[in-house]
Write an enzyme that holds these catalytic residues in place. Structure first.
Site, PDB file in Angstrom:
ATOM      1  N   HIS A 192      38.867  17.651 -36.932  1.00  0.00           N
ATOM      2  CA  HIS A 192      39.298  18.137 -38.243  1.00  0.00           C
ATOM      3  C   HIS A 192      39.517  17.034 -39.270  1.00  0.00           C
ATOM      4  O   HIS A 192      39.176  17.183 -40.431  1.00  0.00           O
ATOM      5  CB  HIS A 192      40.595  18.923 -38.119  1.00  0.00           C
ATOM      6  CG  HIS A 192      40.412  20.197 -37.394  1.00  0.00           C
ATOM      7  ND1 HIS A 192      39.310  20.986 -37.577  1.00  0.00           N
ATOM      8  CD2 HIS A 192      41.187  20.817 -36.485  1.00  0.00           C
ATOM      9  CE1 HIS A 192      39.413  22.036 -36.806  1.00  0.00           C
ATOM     10  NE2 HIS A 192      40.537  21.968 -36.124  1.00  0.00           N
ATOM     11  N   ARG A 299      26.348  30.511 -38.197  1.00  0.00           N
ATOM     12  CA  ARG A 299      26.581  30.475 -36.745  1.00  0.00           C
ATOM     13  C   ARG A 299      27.746  31.400 -36.386  1.00  0.00           C
ATOM     14  O   ARG A 299      28.892  30.963 -36.286  1.00  0.00           O
ATOM     15  CB  ARG A 299      26.925  29.041 -36.307  1.00  0.00           C
ATOM     16  CG  ARG A 299      25.778  28.045 -36.421  1.00  0.00           C
ATOM     17  CD  ARG A 299      26.228  26.664 -35.970  1.00  0.00           C
ATOM     18  NE  ARG A 299      25.121  25.793 -35.621  1.00  0.00           N
ATOM     19  CZ  ARG A 299      24.735  24.755 -36.360  1.00  0.00           C
ATOM     20  NH1 ARG A 299      25.362  24.456 -37.474  1.00  0.00           N
ATOM     21  NH2 ARG A 299      23.724  24.006 -35.953  1.00  0.00           N
ATOM     22  N   ARG A 335      22.837  34.626 -37.851  1.00  0.00           N
ATOM     23  CA  ARG A 335      22.337  34.476 -36.487  1.00  0.00           C
ATOM     24  C   ARG A 335      23.250  35.254 -35.551  1.00  0.00           C
ATOM     25  O   ARG A 335      24.473  35.110 -35.626  1.00  0.00           O
ATOM     26  CB  ARG A 335      22.316  33.001 -36.103  1.00  0.00           C
ATOM     27  CG  ARG A 335      21.956  32.808 -34.638  1.00  0.00           C
ATOM     28  CD  ARG A 335      21.732  31.373 -34.286  1.00  0.00           C
ATOM     29  NE  ARG A 335      22.979  30.654 -34.073  1.00  0.00           N
ATOM     30  CZ  ARG A 335      23.029  29.366 -33.766  1.00  0.00           C
ATOM     31  NH1 ARG A 335      21.918  28.665 -33.677  1.00  0.00           N
ATOM     32  NH2 ARG A 335      24.177  28.773 -33.577  1.00  0.00           N
ATOM     33  N   GLU A 434      13.413  27.614 -30.711  1.00  0.00           N
ATOM     34  CA  GLU A 434      14.127  26.449 -30.182  1.00  0.00           C
ATOM     35  C   GLU A 434      13.799  26.193 -28.726  1.00  0.00           C
ATOM     36  O   GLU A 434      14.417  25.342 -28.082  1.00  0.00           O
ATOM     37  CB  GLU A 434      15.630  26.535 -30.434  1.00  0.00           C
ATOM     38  CG  GLU A 434      16.273  27.868 -30.270  1.00  0.00           C
ATOM     39  CD  GLU A 434      17.732  27.895 -30.754  1.00  0.00           C
ATOM     40  OE1 GLU A 434      18.292  26.869 -31.166  1.00  0.00           O
ATOM     41  OE2 GLU A 434      18.318  28.996 -30.687  1.00  0.00           O
ATOM     42  N   ASN A 457      17.540  21.053 -32.930  1.00  0.00           N
ATOM     43  CA  ASN A 457      18.565  20.469 -32.047  1.00  0.00           C
ATOM     44  C   ASN A 457      18.263  20.856 -30.596  1.00  0.00           C
ATOM     45  O   ASN A 457      18.268  20.021 -29.697  1.00  0.00           O
ATOM     46  CB  ASN A 457      19.967  20.979 -32.410  1.00  0.00           C
ATOM     47  CG  ASN A 457      20.335  20.661 -33.841  1.00  0.00           C
ATOM     48  OD1 ASN A 457      19.733  19.795 -34.456  1.00  0.00           O
ATOM     49  ND2 ASN A 457      21.317  21.361 -34.385  1.00  0.00           N
ATOM     50  N   ASP A 458      17.993  22.150 -30.411  1.00  0.00           N
ATOM     51  CA  ASP A 458      17.669  22.608 -29.059  1.00  0.00           C
ATOM     52  C   ASP A 458      16.212  22.341 -28.708  1.00  0.00           C
ATOM     53  O   ASP A 458      15.902  21.970 -27.576  1.00  0.00           O
ATOM     54  CB  ASP A 458      17.978  24.104 -28.916  1.00  0.00           C
ATOM     55  CG  ASP A 458      19.439  24.327 -28.565  1.00  0.00           C
ATOM     56  OD1 ASP A 458      19.952  23.596 -27.697  1.00  0.00           O
ATOM     57  OD2 ASP A 458      20.068  25.209 -29.162  1.00  0.00           O
ATOM     58  N   ARG A 468      21.365  17.391 -25.078  1.00  0.00           N
ATOM     59  CA  ARG A 468      21.686  16.882 -26.421  1.00  0.00           C
ATOM     60  C   ARG A 468      23.100  16.330 -26.534  1.00  0.00           C
ATOM     61  O   ARG A 468      23.435  15.651 -27.497  1.00  0.00           O
ATOM     62  CB  ARG A 468      21.441  17.973 -27.480  1.00  0.00           C
ATOM     63  CG  ARG A 468      22.391  19.148 -27.421  1.00  0.00           C
ATOM     64  CD  ARG A 468      21.871  20.316 -28.268  1.00  0.00           C
ATOM     65  NE  ARG A 468      22.725  20.608 -29.405  1.00  0.00           N
ATOM     66  CZ  ARG A 468      22.640  21.699 -30.155  1.00  0.00           C
ATOM     67  NH1 ARG A 468      21.716  22.614 -29.905  1.00  0.00           N
ATOM     68  NH2 ARG A 468      23.439  21.897 -31.157  1.00  0.00           N
ATOM     69  N   CYS A 505      16.270  24.552 -39.315  1.00  0.00           N
ATOM     70  CA  CYS A 505      17.719  24.506 -39.490  1.00  0.00           C
ATOM     71  C   CYS A 505      18.425  23.566 -38.512  1.00  0.00           C
ATOM     72  O   CYS A 505      19.650  23.598 -38.395  1.00  0.00           O
ATOM     73  CB  CYS A 505      18.318  25.906 -39.418  1.00  0.00           C
ATOM     74  SG  CYS A 505      18.038  26.713 -37.852  1.00  0.00           S
TER      75      CYS A 505
END
Ligand code: PEP
Ligand code: MG
Length: 580
Positions: A192, A299, A335, A434, A457-458, A468, A505
């Site tokens: 955070h 997400r 998504r 992905e 990313n995937d 990853r 994305c």
């Protein structure tokens, strides 16, 4: 003596100033027992400290909402819920009454067991909440032990804050005019404090190990947040060099602000849509302010991650509708829940698996838990009546899976129809590409969807067989590996031929290094963290499609990844000399 340390880039930019080393405030509370006659006073001290702390938190919630928006205020809502938890108070009272502990000791014990539990879970989001627990503990103990609250708001000169750990409430109370940089021993890119630092635009480096031990208050420190580097006691030459970089960065940032309302279009007239990736509905507003053309990836699993119980249809409807409303008519790509792998969800019954990245994750999990999936689809479909909403299924591997998901969606539509609940029956439906399987069969998939979005990313991890999140094989994880690039190009081509929208994305969409390459590979839509939008827009507006195609063609010819990076870096520096 000059000391240089490398950590993790947390917030870009350069800052130079004297160090303000924050005390780690480690309270050592002796296990002192009290007499039965003293117990009442200890319980009163506990209640007074809890209520004074809650009062402060309420003030912080208002301040955070005002300065940083509702999303930040939510973090303190967590503090408030812990402080107001009757189980916490009951545990401390029991420690006082049954064991004869002081209020401070019993409280520290109760917090300690919560911190240990949070640290033991594998979910990064939950683990990082432990920072908030430390913050809460310090606040309450400060009240009990009568320590004055340190005020880093009352500074008289600009400083670099050097701290072992910086809690969210400390970051919020920072006076941005006087705090010019942050150098923190611990933390990751998603904690955070880092999110706040980024939102505030303060250059920051985290994961510096023991930098606090190298620096004394007043020492001159340089924070290079762009490169993840800090320097203590630099010589004059280094200071001059970094002063120049500091000025350049400020100039660069200011120049980017001017781009906000300009179209994202190449010099030869190709429109490139720059979309936002969001985790929480509230982020949509900041995304729109950054000049996003819409939300390319919402997400939604974060609705589940942050909830103790399964979120109801109504709760999901409210959140998604909020995003759609904030988007003000621009598209919002929702998504469906992407559970599993590194995102374990405390409120779900998930069996432990040996290979969770290859297991019952994401769409597979949803198809195996139809009640839950249908609840989410109902909430999403209801929101489709309120704006330009699109539905996207993650982690699709086979056509059968996609067809099954679409059948479930149709069932839910029929249900809504029968009950006279409004929704858009022609809501666009797409998939994330992905897995290499989906990428290789893109030509087939695009016949059955309205759009695709490449999740690099995937896709990178599955193509290269590299986890990853595993730092031991991180040297192999690169989105610019030729195998990944060929898959991206193949998907873009298949989508173009079928006249289906294609978006990208993954994190590479917001990395200036890859922008021209991706345009050259055929992408016309990129979705990223909102704060990256202005920089990417700058590149788009400075280049031509012709140039991008040449860059892509050359990139695909290199056989060493190092050459690719050097080449792309040179190309982006021609537009943005400040780029890494
Ligand atoms: C991706 O895999 O590229 C993606 C955008 O999804 P996530 O990072 O949520 O897995
Ligand atoms: Mg993914």
């Amino acid at each position: 003596m000059i000391i240089r340390k490398t950590g993790i880039q947390a917030s870009p930019g350069v800052a130079i100033g004297p160090a303000l080393v924050l005390d780690t405030e480690e309270y050592r509370i002796p296990r002192r027992t009290i007499t039965p006659a003293e117990r009442g006073a200890q319980i009163r001290a506990l209640d007074a400290a809890l209520s004074a702390s809650r009062q402060e938190i309420q003030e912080l919630i208002s301040a955070a909402a005002l300065k940083l928006g509702q999303q930040s205020a939510l973090i303190f809502a967590f503090h408030d819920s812990v402080l107001g938890d009757p189980r916490l108070r009951a545990e401390v009272v029991e420690g006082i009454e049954r064991n004869g502990y002081t209020a401070a000791y019993a409280f520290a014990q109760a917090m300690n067991s919560r911190q240990r539990y949070f640290l033991s879970v594998t979910n990064t989001y939950i683990r990082e909440k432990v920072e908030d627990l430390y913050d809460i503990e310090k606040r309450v103990l400060r009240h009990m032990l009568g320590r004055a609250r340190e005020e880093i708001t009352r500074l008289t000169e600009p400083v670099i804050v050097v701290a072992h750990q910086l809690t969210p409430s400390q970051v919020v109370s920072l006076d941005k005019r006087q705090i010019v940089g942050l150098a923190i021993d611990v933390g990751g890119q998603t904690s955070h404090s880092v999110i706040f630092a980024r939102m505030l635009g303060i250059p920051a480096v985290v994961a510096l190990n023991d930098f606090t031990a190298d620096v004394a208050g007043g020492d001159r420190v340089i924070v290079d947040g762009t490169h993840g580097l800090v320097i203590a006691n630099p010589d004059d030459e280094t200071v001059v060099d970094y002063r120049q970089r500091e000025q350049q960065y400020h100039k660069f940032e200011t120049s980017l602000r001017a781009l906000r309302d300009l179209t994202s279009e190449t010099r030869d007239g190709v429109r490139v849509r720059l979309m936002a990736n969001i985790e929480l509905a509230e982020e949509t507003r900041a995304a729109m302010e950054a000049g996003a053309d819409g939300v390319g990836l919402y997400r939604t699993e974060y609705l589940y991650i942050s909830s103790a119980t399964l979120p109801t249809e109504e709760a999901q409807y409210d959140a998604i509708r909020q995003a759609v409303r904030h988007a003000g008519g621009k598209p919002v790509t929702v998504r469906t829940a992407d559970f599993g792998a590194d995102k374990d969800i405390p409120c779900l019954a998930q069996e432990p698996e040996d290979n969770p990245f290859l297991g019952l994750r994401s769409l597979r999990y949803c198809l195996a838990h139809l009640d839950m999936f249908k609840t989410q689809l109902r909430a999403i479909l209801r929101c489709s009546a309120e704006g330009d909403l699109r539905i996207m299924f993650p982690m699709v591997t086979t056509l059968m899976e996609l067809r099954q998901a679409k059948t479930v969606l149709n069932d839910v539509m029929e249900d809504l129809d029968e009950n006279g609940i409004p929704f858009r029956s022609d809501v666009p439906v797409g998939i994330m590409v992905e897995t290499p399987a989906a990428a290789l069969l893109a030509e087939t998939f695009v016949r059955e969807v309205d759009f695709v979005s490449i999740g690099t990313n995937d896709l990178t991890q599955y193509t290269l067989a590299v986890d990853r999140g595993n730092e031991r094989v991180a040297y192999l994880y690169s989105a610019h590996n030729p195998a990944v690039l060929q898959l991206i190009r193949g998907v873009a081509r298949a989508a173009e031929t079928a006249e289906v929208d294609v978006n990208l994305c993954g994190e590479m969409a917001g990395d200036p290094l890859y922008c021209q390459l991706l345009l050259g590979l055929g992408l016309r839509q990129l979705s990223m963290t909102p704060k990256n939008i202005p920089e990417i827009k700058k590149i788009v507006r400075s280049t031509t499609l012709r140039k991008c195609r040449t860059i892509a063609a050359r990139t695909l010819k290199f056989d060493a990844e190092r050459q690719v990076v050097n080449f792309l870096r040179d190309e982006v520096r021609k537009i943005i000399p400040e780029a890494v």
